[in-house]
Design an enzyme around this catalytic site. Structure first.
Site, PDB file in Angstrom:
ATOM      1  N   LYS A   1      44.478  12.360  76.996  1.00 44.52           N
ATOM      2  CA  LYS A   1      44.888  12.687  75.632  1.00 44.52           C
ATOM      3  C   LYS A   1      43.640  13.021  74.815  1.00 44.52           C
ATOM      4  O   LYS A   1      42.693  12.229  74.770  1.00 44.52           O
ATOM      5  CB  LYS A   1      45.578  11.459  75.041  1.00 44.52           C
TER       6      LYS A   1
HETATM    7  C1  E4P Z   1      51.983   9.586  70.450  1.00 49.70           C
HETATM    8  O1  E4P Z   1      51.502   9.797  71.538  1.00 49.70           O
HETATM    9  C2  E4P Z   1      51.515   8.535  69.530  1.00 49.70           C
HETATM   10  O2  E4P Z   1      51.069   7.454  70.308  1.00 49.70           O
HETATM   11  C3  E4P Z   1      52.582   7.978  68.638  1.00 49.70           C
HETATM   12  O3  E4P Z   1      53.815   8.598  68.792  1.00 49.70           O
HETATM   13  C4  E4P Z   1      52.129   7.717  67.245  1.00 49.70           C
HETATM   14  O4  E4P Z   1      53.195   7.180  66.511  1.00 49.70           O
HETATM   15  P1  E4P Z   1      53.004   6.442  65.121  1.00 49.70           P
HETATM   16  O5  E4P Z   1      52.906   7.477  64.048  1.00 49.70           O
HETATM   17  O6  E4P Z   1      54.244   5.606  64.970  1.00 49.70           O
HETATM   18  O7  E4P Z   1      51.747   5.608  65.223  1.00 49.70           O
END
Ligand code: E4P
Length: 218
Positions: free
Chosen positions: A83
């Site tokens: 990522k």
């Molecule tokens: C995606 O890969 C992220 O980890 C995640 O969806 C972030 O979500 P949040 O805005 O609830 O922290």
């Protein structure tokens, strides 16, 4: 539509994987911090539980650093998905890593042009954050719709739309209606998808009537 779970909690992942409905996992630095686990150990354990893509995020902000972290993370398991953030350094790293055959999830996408850039950099997944846009008074689902339309306009853009920052069951339904390829869903929301009071009520009534028959199937 594929379902990923958005957590680094290994117990939650085990329970949800046992349903047979889990196609992958996403983690991020905040989720790792919340889990209290060693990053690489947690990723290794998750990769054994779920055979699909498991996102592990780099912490470096420059391409060279991202690449060396990515190579280290990629050694953990074949299903590790690197990522990277939606920055020019992240996109450069993305291009190189996908060129080497690794899966890359470009994260922190908040507009359609960013998604287009991620796709042009060869991302396996791009992660538009629905909930955070809604929190900021914008329309997260509109972004999913725009990206779907753009990707459908060009056959050479093969990046999967990974709807992220999902906060409600309606986010999942709407993202599915629009045609997001994947939704990464917090465990509580994933469990809530199955709930309907009429299902519970109907099952109770069927079981009560079945008991009256005095029969057994086996
Ligand atoms: C995606 O890969 C992220 O980890 C995640 O969806 C972030 O979500 P949040 O805005 O609830 O922290």
């Amino acid at each position: 539509m594929k379902f990923f779970v958005d957590t680094a909690d290994v117990n939650e992942i085990k329970e949800l994987a046992a349903t047979g409905l889990l196609d992958g996992v996403t983690t991020n630095p905040s989720l790792i911090a919340k889990s209290g686990r060693d990053f690489k150990e947690a990723i290794a354990e998750i990769c054994e539980i779920v055979p699909g893509p498991v996102s592990a995020e780099v912490a470096a902000t420059e391409t060279a650093g991202m690449l060396s972290e990515a190579r280290e993370l990629a050694k953990i398991a074949k299903n590790v998905t690197i990522k990277v953030p939606l920055t020019f350094d992240g996109l450069r790293a993305c291009k190189e890593l996908t060129g080497d055959g690794l899966m890359v999830n470009v994260t922190l996408c908040f507009n359609a042009n960013q998604a287009l850039l991620a796709a042009k950099a060869g991302a396996t997944f791009v992660s538009p954050f629905i909930g955070r846009l809604d929190d900021a008074g914008q329309d997260g689902m509109l972004l999913i719709r725009e990206i779907r339309q753009i990707f459908d306009n060009y056959q050479d853009l093969t990046t999967d739309i990974l709807a992220a920052s999902i906060r409600t069951v309606n986010h999942v339904r709407e993202a599915a209606l629009i045609g997001a390829d994947v939704a990464t869903i917090p465990p509580g929301i994933l469990r809530a998808l199955i709930k309907h009071p009429l299902t519970d009520k109907g099952l109770d009534a069927f079981l009560a009537d079945w008991a009256k028959t005095g029969q057994k199937i086996v």
